[in-house]
Write an enzyme that holds these catalytic residues in place. Sequence first.
Site, mmCIF file in Angstrom:
data_model
loop_
_atom_site.group_PDB
_atom_site.id
_atom_site.type_symbol
_atom_site.label_atom_id
_atom_site.label_comp_id
_atom_site.label_asym_id
_atom_site.label_seq_id
_atom_site.Cartn_x
_atom_site.Cartn_y
_atom_site.Cartn_z
ATOM 1 C CE LYS A 56 41.864 24.724 47.671
ATOM 2 N NZ LYS A 56 41.158 23.668 46.923
ATOM 3 C CG HIS B 231 45.235 26.543 49.060
ATOM 4 N ND1 HIS B 231 45.554 25.230 48.867
ATOM 5 C CD2 HIS B 231 44.647 26.606 50.279
ATOM 6 C CE1 HIS B 231 45.172 24.511 49.912
ATOM 7 N NE2 HIS B 231 44.621 25.334 50.786
#
Length: 222
Positions: free
Chosen positions: A108, A104
């Site tokens: 994140k 990600h």
Amino acid sequence: INSAIEGLRSSLGEDGLLAIDYTHPSAVNSNAKFYAEKKIPFVMGTTGGDREQLMKDMEEASASAVIAPNMGKQIVAMQAALEDLASKYPSAFGGYTLLTRESHQKTKADTSGTAKAVVDSLKTLSGNDEYTYDDIEMIRNDEESMDFGVKENALKGHAFHTYTLTSPDGSVEFQLKHNVSGRTVYAEGTADAVKFLSKKIKQGLGGKVYSMINVLEEGAME
């Protein structure tokens, strides 16, 4: 803040105010409590936090909400299919080892909630109780993400997941992938969830926590 909320209710109508929450894992529980206390229906796609406490608090507060670790409708369908497969054929992959990698954007902070949900099903299918969420390999480095297949223009918003099941002797390998570049799929699912929750409230079926699987089952996805 109370006067601002009442002002919004006055201008939007009693059933017109609904919150959409995509914030930070550390804010999950406190934000949800705030919505419940102010009786604001909400759709939450934020992952992390204490999920067990979150659901307990919202059920006790009779909150109206859609809470899901993933708002992507196709990914939700895949998760539902895996859960069904695991319930019907537990240990069908008995003895197989599991490897999970997820990439990600580097902002994140937590392990993917989707990865955790998929791993739960794959653990049941493989009969592997020793595999934990700590075994999920998180990639949050641009260079490593690109090596994993992420295009440069998607580094600031992507979700690439690969799950690999390998037989004890290494002769058989199954691999499941779902790769998302950008955030369009989540925006579309969020819009579906908002319409679903609004409809439930107007039908007098609020005061309950729904999931994206509930949205999917009702055929409320467009």
